[in-house]
Scaffold this active site. Sequence first.
Site, mmCIF file in Angstrom:
data_model
loop_
_atom_site.group_PDB
_atom_site.id
_atom_site.type_symbol
_atom_site.label_atom_id
_atom_site.label_comp_id
_atom_site.label_asym_id
_atom_site.label_seq_id
_atom_site.Cartn_x
_atom_site.Cartn_y
_atom_site.Cartn_z
ATOM 1 N N ALA A 268 -10.723 7.708 -3.158
ATOM 2 C CA ALA A 268 -10.112 8.716 -4.021
ATOM 3 C C ALA A 268 -9.057 7.976 -4.832
ATOM 4 C CB ALA A 268 -9.474 9.820 -3.183
ATOM 5 N N TYR B 14 -0.735 -0.804 2.598
ATOM 6 C CA TYR B 14 0.521 -0.030 2.661
ATOM 7 C C TYR B 14 0.856 0.467 4.067
ATOM 8 C CZ TYR B 14 -2.329 4.293 2.235
ATOM 9 O OH TYR B 14 -3.243 5.293 2.416
ATOM 10 N N GLU B 15 -0.103 0.339 4.972
ATOM 11 C CA GLU B 15 0.187 0.681 6.372
ATOM 12 C C GLU B 15 0.811 -0.501 7.104
ATOM 13 O OE1 GLU B 15 -3.166 3.461 7.993
ATOM 14 O OE2 GLU B 15 -4.049 2.248 6.391
ATOM 15 N N MET C 84 -5.323 2.486 -4.207
ATOM 16 C CA MET C 84 -4.618 1.633 -3.240
ATOM 17 C C MET C 84 -5.578 0.995 -2.238
ATOM 18 S SD MET C 84 -1.533 4.275 -2.445
ATOM 19 C CE MET C 84 -0.831 5.291 -3.760
ATOM 20 N N SER C 85 -6.851 0.950 -2.580
ATOM 21 C CA SER C 85 -7.829 0.399 -1.630
ATOM 22 C C SER C 85 -8.865 -0.418 -2.397
ATOM 23 C CB SER C 85 -8.510 1.547 -0.864
ATOM 24 O OG SER C 85 -9.315 2.324 -1.722
ATOM 25 N N HIS D 251 -5.222 0.196 5.118
ATOM 26 C CA HIS D 251 -4.669 -0.216 3.819
ATOM 27 C C HIS D 251 -3.545 -1.229 3.997
ATOM 28 C CE1 HIS D 251 -6.213 3.938 3.515
ATOM 29 N NE2 HIS D 251 -6.545 3.638 2.274
ATOM 30 N N ASN E 39 -6.590 13.081 -8.978
ATOM 31 C CA ASN E 39 -5.434 13.510 -9.780
ATOM 32 C C ASN E 39 -5.409 12.682 -11.055
ATOM 33 O OD1 ASN E 39 -4.480 11.385 -7.568
ATOM 34 N ND2 ASN E 39 -3.231 11.063 -9.394
ATOM 35 N N HIS F 47 0.149 14.229 -2.144
ATOM 36 C CA HIS F 47 -0.976 13.854 -1.292
ATOM 37 C C HIS F 47 -1.886 15.050 -0.993
ATOM 38 C CE1 HIS F 47 -3.206 11.279 1.374
ATOM 39 N NE2 HIS F 47 -3.013 12.088 2.404
ATOM 40 N N SER G 163 -10.828 8.818 1.151
ATOM 41 C CA SER G 163 -10.356 10.203 1.293
ATOM 42 C C SER G 163 -11.342 11.138 0.613
ATOM 43 C CB SER G 163 -9.002 10.396 0.602
ATOM 44 O OG SER G 163 -8.089 9.455 1.046
ATOM 45 N N HIS H 72 -7.702 10.228 8.764
ATOM 46 C CA HIS H 72 -8.525 9.010 8.797
ATOM 47 C C HIS H 72 -8.688 8.602 10.272
ATOM 48 C CE1 HIS H 72 -7.921 7.219 4.523
ATOM 49 N NE2 HIS H 72 -7.365 8.404 4.496
#
Length: 272
Positions: free
Chosen positions: A116, A88-89, A211-212, A86, A235, A247, A32, A64
């Site tokens: 990110a 989470y998808e 998360m990646s 990811h 963040n 987000h 990101s 994306h």
Amino acid sequence: MTNPYELAQLAANELREKSGFDAYDIAIVLGSGWKEGAAALGTPTSEVPTSTLSGFVAPTVAGHSGQIVSLDVNGRRVALVAGRVHLYEGNTAHQVVHPVRTVVAAGAKTIVLTNACGGIDPAQGAGTVVVIRDHINLTSTSPMEGAAPPEGYGARFVDLTDLYSARLRGVVKHAAPALGEGVYAGFRGPHYETPAEITMAKSMGATLVGMSTVLEAIAARHLGAEVLGLSLISNLAAGVSSAPLNHSEVLEAGQNASGPLGALLSQLVRVL
Ligand code: 8IG
């Protein structure tokens, strides 16, 4: 079903054919915010939608789009992987690392993983770029899970001692001495952490949370590529600052940083 390595080899051959590049030297997986910056690398010679390549799953995250963008930067053949997928998808670890396996199969020996992330150290605020020194894989999965890799590939018991190449980190240190290093804890998400989980991650030695990246790094290393990880802190992690996480701040941090990220990528592509 073909094994993940043959599938990546097939996709690599399709990519070579569609891009017109016989091989790549370096691949950059764009997290990101990094895509806008990557425009500074120059004019692409081709953009191959990942929907036309075997084994790729479509990204579900807004902003994306799945593409492999090819560029020649001063004679260095670069693949930009846009549209990371990811866990989470709902993807498996093998699906998550398929783009990385594909570009390594297409010849890339240097893999730059960008992302990110959240920052745990209040001294490194939003907009700070950090070089990943090491990671803690908290996803409870591995791209090495499943059947043993076929003949000709390394064993599944991959040595991760030098996962984030000390050599490449040294090159970055020389080219961009202001960048600090950090330890990236990879969570499954997609929820952000609780403050207690951030306290846990911090006590484990993590300075970044995301998360990646972790599964891709393992898969690239297994295939013998050298890995560099670059995180853009978007963040402060939960409980580090009193601000709620959302987000849109992630997207905003990426947009604000696109100038410096582009300059950094242009510089690094020439020296890595
Ligand atoms: I951007 O605070 C981004 N990605 N796990 N935690 C995790 N992933 C992130 C965060 C965060 N910020």
